[in-house]
Design an enzyme around this catalytic site. Structure first.
Site, PDB file in Angstrom:
ATOM      1  N   HIS A 187     -32.140   9.366  14.577  1.00 41.40           N
ATOM      2  CA  HIS A 187     -32.836   8.280  15.251  1.00 41.40           C
ATOM      3  C   HIS A 187     -33.542   7.359  14.260  1.00 41.40           C
ATOM      4  O   HIS A 187     -34.051   7.850  13.255  1.00 41.40           O
ATOM      5  CB  HIS A 187     -33.868   8.898  16.208  1.00 41.40           C
ATOM      6  CG  HIS A 187     -34.572   7.897  17.040  1.00 41.40           C
ATOM      7  ND1 HIS A 187     -33.952   7.232  18.075  1.00 41.40           N
ATOM      8  CD2 HIS A 187     -35.845   7.426  16.969  1.00 41.40           C
ATOM      9  CE1 HIS A 187     -34.831   6.399  18.616  1.00 41.40           C
ATOM     10  NE2 HIS A 187     -35.981   6.499  17.966  1.00 41.40           N
ATOM     11  N   ALA A 239      -9.198   0.076  14.362  1.00 39.93           N
ATOM     12  CA  ALA A 239     -10.317  -0.869  14.546  1.00 39.93           C
ATOM     13  C   ALA A 239      -9.778  -2.275  14.615  1.00 39.93           C
ATOM     14  O   ALA A 239      -8.773  -2.592  13.997  1.00 39.93           O
ATOM     15  CB  ALA A 239     -11.297  -0.753  13.391  1.00 39.93           C
ATOM     16  N   ARG A 286       2.544   9.230   0.161  1.00 41.64           N
ATOM     17  CA  ARG A 286       2.084  10.415  -0.599  1.00 41.64           C
ATOM     18  C   ARG A 286       2.794  11.671  -0.129  1.00 41.64           C
ATOM     19  O   ARG A 286       3.176  12.519  -0.946  1.00 41.64           O
ATOM     20  CB  ARG A 286       0.569  10.581  -0.444  1.00 41.64           C
ATOM     21  CG  ARG A 286      -0.164   9.486  -1.196  1.00 41.64           C
ATOM     22  CD  ARG A 286      -1.661   9.662  -1.162  1.00 41.64           C
ATOM     23  NE  ARG A 286      -2.274   8.604  -1.950  1.00 41.64           N
ATOM     24  CZ  ARG A 286      -3.494   8.136  -1.759  1.00 41.64           C
ATOM     25  NH1 ARG A 286      -4.244   8.643  -0.810  1.00 41.64           N
ATOM     26  NH2 ARG A 286      -3.960   7.177  -2.530  1.00 41.64           N
ATOM     27  N   THR A 305      -2.172   0.397   7.429  1.00 44.82           N
ATOM     28  CA  THR A 305      -2.195   0.686   5.991  1.00 44.82           C
ATOM     29  C   THR A 305      -2.385   2.177   5.673  1.00 44.82           C
ATOM     30  O   THR A 305      -1.611   2.745   4.896  1.00 44.82           O
ATOM     31  CB  THR A 305      -3.308  -0.147   5.308  1.00 44.82           C
ATOM     32  OG1 THR A 305      -2.969  -1.512   5.481  1.00 44.82           O
ATOM     33  CG2 THR A 305      -3.453   0.170   3.840  1.00 44.82           C
ATOM     34  N   LYS A 318      -8.986 -10.568   4.790  1.00 42.81           N
ATOM     35  CA  LYS A 318      -9.510 -10.717   6.161  1.00 42.81           C
ATOM     36  C   LYS A 318     -10.917 -10.128   6.268  1.00 42.81           C
ATOM     37  O   LYS A 318     -11.838 -10.756   6.760  1.00 42.81           O
ATOM     38  CB  LYS A 318      -8.533 -10.050   7.133  1.00 42.81           C
ATOM     39  CG  LYS A 318      -8.872 -10.086   8.599  1.00 42.81           C
ATOM     40  CD  LYS A 318      -9.737  -8.979   9.117  1.00 42.81           C
ATOM     41  CE  LYS A 318      -9.376  -7.566   8.779  1.00 42.81           C
ATOM     42  NZ  LYS A 318      -8.266  -6.995   9.504  1.00 42.81           N
ATOM     43  N   ARG A 357      -0.762 -14.490  26.440  1.00 42.63           N
ATOM     44  CA  ARG A 357       0.228 -14.489  27.526  1.00 42.63           C
ATOM     45  C   ARG A 357      -0.075 -13.483  28.634  1.00 42.63           C
ATOM     46  O   ARG A 357       0.399 -13.619  29.750  1.00 42.63           O
ATOM     47  CB  ARG A 357       1.637 -14.298  26.979  1.00 42.63           C
ATOM     48  CG  ARG A 357       1.970 -12.929  26.454  1.00 42.63           C
ATOM     49  CD  ARG A 357       3.428 -12.859  26.062  1.00 42.63           C
ATOM     50  NE  ARG A 357       3.740 -11.623  25.366  1.00 42.63           N
ATOM     51  CZ  ARG A 357       4.922 -11.361  24.840  1.00 42.63           C
ATOM     52  NH1 ARG A 357       5.887 -12.231  24.911  1.00 42.63           N
ATOM     53  NH2 ARG A 357       5.128 -10.212  24.219  1.00 42.63           N
ATOM     54  N   GLU A 408       9.358  -5.567  -6.755  1.00 42.85           N
ATOM     55  CA  GLU A 408       8.501  -6.382  -5.881  1.00 42.85           C
ATOM     56  C   GLU A 408       8.830  -7.870  -6.090  1.00 42.85           C
ATOM     57  O   GLU A 408       8.837  -8.359  -7.217  1.00 42.85           O
ATOM     58  CB  GLU A 408       7.023  -6.107  -6.198  1.00 42.85           C
ATOM     59  CG  GLU A 408       6.034  -7.026  -5.517  1.00 42.85           C
ATOM     60  CD  GLU A 408       6.125  -7.044  -3.990  1.00 42.85           C
ATOM     61  OE1 GLU A 408       5.968  -5.979  -3.368  1.00 42.85           O
ATOM     62  OE2 GLU A 408       6.361  -8.132  -3.411  1.00 42.85           O
ATOM     63  N   SER A 421       0.819  -1.220   0.000  1.00 40.05           N
ATOM     64  CA  SER A 421       0.000   0.000   0.000  1.00 40.05           C
ATOM     65  C   SER A 421       0.848   1.263   0.000  1.00 40.05           C
ATOM     66  O   SER A 421       0.598   2.201  -0.781  1.00 40.05           O
ATOM     67  CB  SER A 421      -0.901   0.012   1.231  1.00 40.05           C
ATOM     68  OG  SER A 421      -1.657  -1.165   1.269  1.00 40.05           O
ATOM     69  N   GLY A 422       1.877   1.316   0.845  1.00 39.34           N
ATOM     70  CA  GLY A 422       2.705   2.525   0.950  1.00 39.34           C
ATOM     71  C   GLY A 422       3.539   2.744  -0.299  1.00 39.34           C
ATOM     72  O   GLY A 422       3.586   3.860  -0.843  1.00 39.34           O
TER      73      GLY A 422
END
Ligand code: NDP
Length: 452
Positions: free
Chosen positions: A441, A344, A322, A314, A50, A203, A34, A14-15
């Site tokens: 609501h 998260a 950037r 990420t 994931k 642990r 790569e 990503s970077g």
């Protein structure tokens, strides 16, 4: 000259991709090297597959509540093999997409493993470590990311690391997961919802170091309610058997038999083959230290993302990439804003946070200077079935300035909601600002603006 570039980027994660495309957009001649698939950890063997498995496993989980909405699913079949195949297809599609994006941006892509010859020259090696070619550049950006750490105990090579989960055809009946961090909690929940019996060995005596302890203890209870067995204060000492019939022994002497073991015991920078020594790049605890311009101690060599000693997420790597290219190729110097980075964990229920945990806030402000607001309730989506996880929301307020310094949530859509809360916190929102915002609501997040 043909093999001379303005910038060589090592790693197409990503970077690296973000930096390469941004630099090329300013007219720089850019090469990316790569050794594996373009897309890196996030796209190929991390966040993306994931999250797709999270969606799949939640879908299965929700079937338990279908009856309460009048849906009869008596002959429902769960096909985990199909889910895994479809996830891999989507990952392949994204991999191709990223290769195309690079080519459209005018970035030259070289497949092979990059190795420093000196601070301006990179040798590209094939899988047998034979040099394919040498390329040179004025600046080199190290964006090679990290890789999972395997425990240093007898038999640890018999266990999976997170990369291995995505290449399975299906999952066995019982899996032991070692670790109490992001990856361990996320996979414990995914695999549990897909019908695998999970034992998680941690642990410490709590989950998710660095997160608010009250939030992580609510998550712990929710995971235990889903029959995930969590063994605290357990340190694995050896792994015996063969795949399908394995056992993990912990330091108390207890043995846990299972079909497979997942080691989710952290990640470390993937710098092994880079030959940083010949480029004069120094590391500290295996990580590359960089200054505020992402420059290493070696002139012309820079590093971003998980290979550095900064926050390993990420969006942080993308922004660092950037910012690097804006500064050096776009003549637009600016800095990465590391304040209020939201986080998260895509456990089930998921948790998300921005700002300080209660423990950090007490340290920074003193307990007497904090107002803490919290609420816990069953969301309306589970009102009919009367089952499923609760929601837990928590705000930490500095009494003096009235600013909200920590915003935490456990429950459905937490990550989506906290992303928006992060804007408010970073703008300096106070509790009064939250209170004077009209509620929407019926939602879960309205509780953030109606909390006493
Ligand atoms: P974490 O650092 O989150 O967790 C590692 C876990 O392994 C901790 O519980 C740690 O215990 C434990 N551990 C470490 N060494 C040992 C050992 N020798 N024996 C027993 N237990 C051990 O790493 P993860 O592997 O879960 O994830 C790596 C990184 O990837 C994360 O830090 C995060 O940056 C990123 N990530 C982000 C995600 C997201 O944004 N949703 C999802 C997945 C990964 P202790 O706490 O005591 O150190």
């Amino acid at each position: 000259m043909k093999d001379e570039y303005d910038l060589i980027v090592l790693g197409a994660g990503s970077g690296g991709l973000a930096a390469a495309k941004r630099a090329a957009s300013y007219g720089a001649r850019v090469a990316v090297v790569e050794g594996d698939k373009v897309g890196g950890t996030c796209v190929i063997r991390g966040c993306v597959p994931k999250k797709l498995l999270v969606y799949g496993s939640q879908f299965y989980d929700n079937l338990d509540e279908a009856e309460s909405f009048g849906v009869n699913l008596s002959n429902t079949q769960i096909n985990v093999q199909k889910l895994l195949e479809n996830v891999r297809k989507e990952v392949s599609r994204l991999n191709e997409l990223h290769v195309n994006f690079l080519s459209k941006s005018g970035v030259e892509l070289f497949y092979g493993w990059g190795r420093f010859c000196d601070s301006n020259t990179i040798s590209i090696l094939d899988e047998h470590k034979k040099v394919i070619k040498n390329i040179r550049a004025k600046r080199i950006l190290i964006a090679v990311g990290g890789k999972p750490v395997r425990l240093n105990i007898p038999g640890s090579e018999k266990a999976w690391i997170s990369d291995d989960v995505f290449i399975q055809k299906s999952f066995p009946e019982k899996i032991v997961i070692v670790g109490g961090g992001f990856i361990a909690c996320e996979f414990a929940c995914i695999l549990n919802s897909l019908g695998v019996k999970i034992v998680q060995i941690v642990r410490r005596n709590y989950l998710l170091r660095g997160f608010d302890k009250e939030v992580s203890s609510v998550l712990q209870k929710e995971m235990q309610n889903k029959n995930i067995s969590i063994i605290f204060e357990g340190n694995p000492v050896r792994i015996d058997g063969k795949y399908g019939e394995l056992s993990v022994k912990i330091d108390s002497g207890e043995d846990f038999s299972c079909n497979a073991i997942l080691l989710a015991t952290g990640r470390r920078p993937f710098i092994d083959g880079l030959n940083l020594k010949d480029a004069g790049v120094l590391t500290l605890n295996g990580k590359i230290s960089v200054d505020s311009n992402n420059m290493t101690n070696s002139q012309g060599i820079f590093a971003i993302g998980d290979v550095t000693d900064r926050i390993n997420l990420t969006p942080v790597a993308i922004e660092e990439g950037r910012v690097f290219s804006d500064r050096f190729y776009g003549n637009k110097p600016r800095n990465v804003n590391y304040d209020f980075v939201p986080k998260a964990v895509f456990s089930q229920p998921e948790i998300a946070m921005v700002g300080l945990s209660e423990e950090e806030a007490i340290q920074a402000y003193g307990k007497e200077n904090l107002d803490i607001h919290r609420t816990k309730f069953r969301p309306m989506s589970h009102a009919l079935s009367k089952q499923g996880p609760s929601c837990f929301l928590k705000l930490l307020v500095d009494k003096d300035s009235e600013r909200i310094i920590g915003c935490h949530m456990l429950g459905e859509h937490s990550a989506e909601i906290i992303q928006m809360a992060a804007i408010a916190l970073q703008m300096g929102a106070t509790k009064k600002d939250f209170d004077s915002t009209m509620a929407l609501h019926p939602t879960i997040s309205e509780e953030f603006v109606t909390m006493n």
